[in-house]
Design an enzyme around this catalytic site. Structure first.
Site, PDB file in Angstrom:
ATOM      1  N   LEU A   1       0.810  -1.223   0.000  1.00  0.00           N
ATOM      2  CA  LEU A   1       0.000   0.000   0.000  1.00  0.00           C
ATOM      3  C   LEU A   1       0.843   1.274   0.000  1.00  0.00           C
ATOM      4  CD1 LEU A   1      -2.816  -1.085   2.503  1.00  0.00           C
ATOM      5  CD2 LEU A   1      -2.867  -1.192   0.000  1.00  0.00           C
TER       6      LEU A   1
ATOM      7  N   SER B   1       8.503  -3.493 -19.459  1.00  0.00           N
ATOM      8  CA  SER B   1       8.287  -2.169 -20.031  1.00  0.00           C
ATOM      9  C   SER B   1       9.002  -2.025 -21.359  1.00  0.00           C
ATOM     10  CB  SER B   1       8.798  -1.113 -19.051  1.00  0.00           C
ATOM     11  OG  SER B   1       8.859   0.158 -19.652  1.00  0.00           O
TER      12      SER B   1
ATOM     13  N   TYR C   1      15.114   3.099 -13.629  1.00  0.00           N
ATOM     14  CA  TYR C   1      13.852   2.359 -13.739  1.00  0.00           C
ATOM     15  C   TYR C   1      13.906   1.385 -14.910  1.00  0.00           C
ATOM     16  CZ  TYR C   1       9.200   1.285 -15.439  1.00  0.00           C
ATOM     17  OH  TYR C   1       8.108   0.622 -15.927  1.00  0.00           O
TER      18      TYR C   1
ATOM     19  N   LYS D   1      13.955  -3.061 -15.162  1.00  0.00           N
ATOM     20  CA  LYS D   1      13.130  -3.939 -15.995  1.00  0.00           C
ATOM     21  C   LYS D   1      14.012  -4.859 -16.841  1.00  0.00           C
ATOM     22  CE  LYS D   1       9.169  -2.588 -14.504  1.00  0.00           C
ATOM     23  NZ  LYS D   1       8.390  -3.476 -13.619  1.00  0.00           N
TER      24      LYS D   1
END
Length: 346
Positions: A39, A130, A155, A159
């Site tokens: 969360l 991605s 980022y 991936k």
């Protein structure tokens, strides 16, 4: 008509944007879904929204995948797990440039923990990858055989590394089958307007910033650069409706279940096969909604690729999947969602 009960699928990051839409599609296809999420970038109320859409409350466990002991204990408690769809990751290009270690910790260590926990179990694994793995492509549209280049951002590198880890682990012959879905740019929201993109803080993606700016939550919208080598000078992306993207995950699970894979590790582009510039998206939003946007042209943003869109022929032929919804539907649904959460705050 009742839906035939299928296997149990674990969805990591299942209360997030793409995760929640995928949970809906899984449930509507008869799968039992278990969600784990810490969360950190989502809201527990999404569970209730999913129930309202599908009539089914998915099992939920608050869990941080960086906690190895808890991950192992949780997986041990799920002996009948047949598949995993792994979304849980940080995903902002700009943030990754500023804080690379956060991204390597949250995107790589968590994947390794999860794979160690299921080691030796025959599991169908769908990885949220991605199109950033292609870097700035040599030719367009880019297909799955294009070289994976040096990443433009931490980022993107996570991936690439994630794909390498999964390919090598699957090829080690321990029962793991993997499909890596290379997303292009997900936008839009569910037709019910009950789930959609819910960024915490300032949005990092274009469309939620557009909708928040349009409804008055944000100030002026910035278009990062208008001097690129494109038709109008702004960056071009392949935007895909999040519901179409969610359906691609179900198609991937079904491909593995049916024993249709050509190898234990496969990659697929998930996009529409066409590109739209940032300014085209801005203009389309104004046309679809009738709302005038206040925007300015800013400097280029570090880590941004100039233009990319995907060749989706392989996904059409092998996954039996094709994007059905266009840019107008993406923007109209995103605007409906923005208006919903403005009236029903999370």
């Amino acid at each position: 008509m009742s839906i035939l009960k299928k296997g149990k699928i674990l969805v990591t990051g299942g209360t997030g944007y793409i995760g929640a839409h995928t949970v809906v599609e899984l449930q509507q296809n008869g799968y039992e879904v278990v969600i784990i999420d810490n969360l950190s970038n989502s809201n527990i109320k999404i569970i209730d929204q999913i129930k309202t859409i599908t009539g089914i409350t998915p099992t939920f466990e608050k869990l941080d995948l960086r906690d190895k002991t808890n991950v192992f204990d949780f997986v041990k408690s799920q002996p009948d797990l047949e598949g995993i769809i792994h979304f849980a990751a940080s995903k902002s290009v700009g943030e990754s440039v500023k804080d690379p270690l956060l991204y390597y910790d949250n995107n790589i260590c968590t994947l390794v923990n999860l794979l160690n926990a299921i080691k030796g179990r025959p599991v169908n694994f769908v990885f949220s990858s991605s199109c950033t793995v292609y870097g700035e492509p040599d030719a367009l549209p880019v297909n799955e055989l294009a070289p994976v280049k040096t990443a433009e951002s931490p980022y993107g590198n996570t991936k690439q590394i994630g794909e390498e880890i999964l390919r090598e682990t699957a090829n080690a012959g321990n029962g793991l089958k993997v499909i890596a879905l290379r997303y292009f740019n997900p936008v839009g929201a569910h037709a019910s307007a009950l789930i959609g993109e819910l960024p915490i803080g300032v949005p990092q993606n274009l469309v939620p910033f557009i909708t928040q700016s349009a409804i008055g939550k944000r100030g002026q919208l910035t278009v990062y650069g208008d001097d690129y080598d494109t038709s109008d000078g702004s960056c071009i992306r392949d935007y895909i409706h999040v519901v179409d993207l969610a359906k691609a995950h179900v198609a991937a699970i079904k491909r593995m279940e049916a024993g249709q894979m050509d190898a234990v590790y496969e990659t697929f582009n998930v996009g529409t096969g066409k590109g739209n510039s940032v300014l085209e998206v801005v203009n389309a939003f104004e046309r679809v909604t009738g709302v005038k946007l206040d925007y300015r042209i800013g400097d280029r943003r570090e880590g941004d690729i100039i233009k990319i869109w995907g060749d989706v022929t392989k996904s059409q032929n092998k996954l039996n999947w094709t994007a059905q919804l266009g840019l107008d539907e993406m923007l109209a649904s995103a605007w409906a969602w923005e208006k919903y959460i403005n009236e029903n705050p999370f």
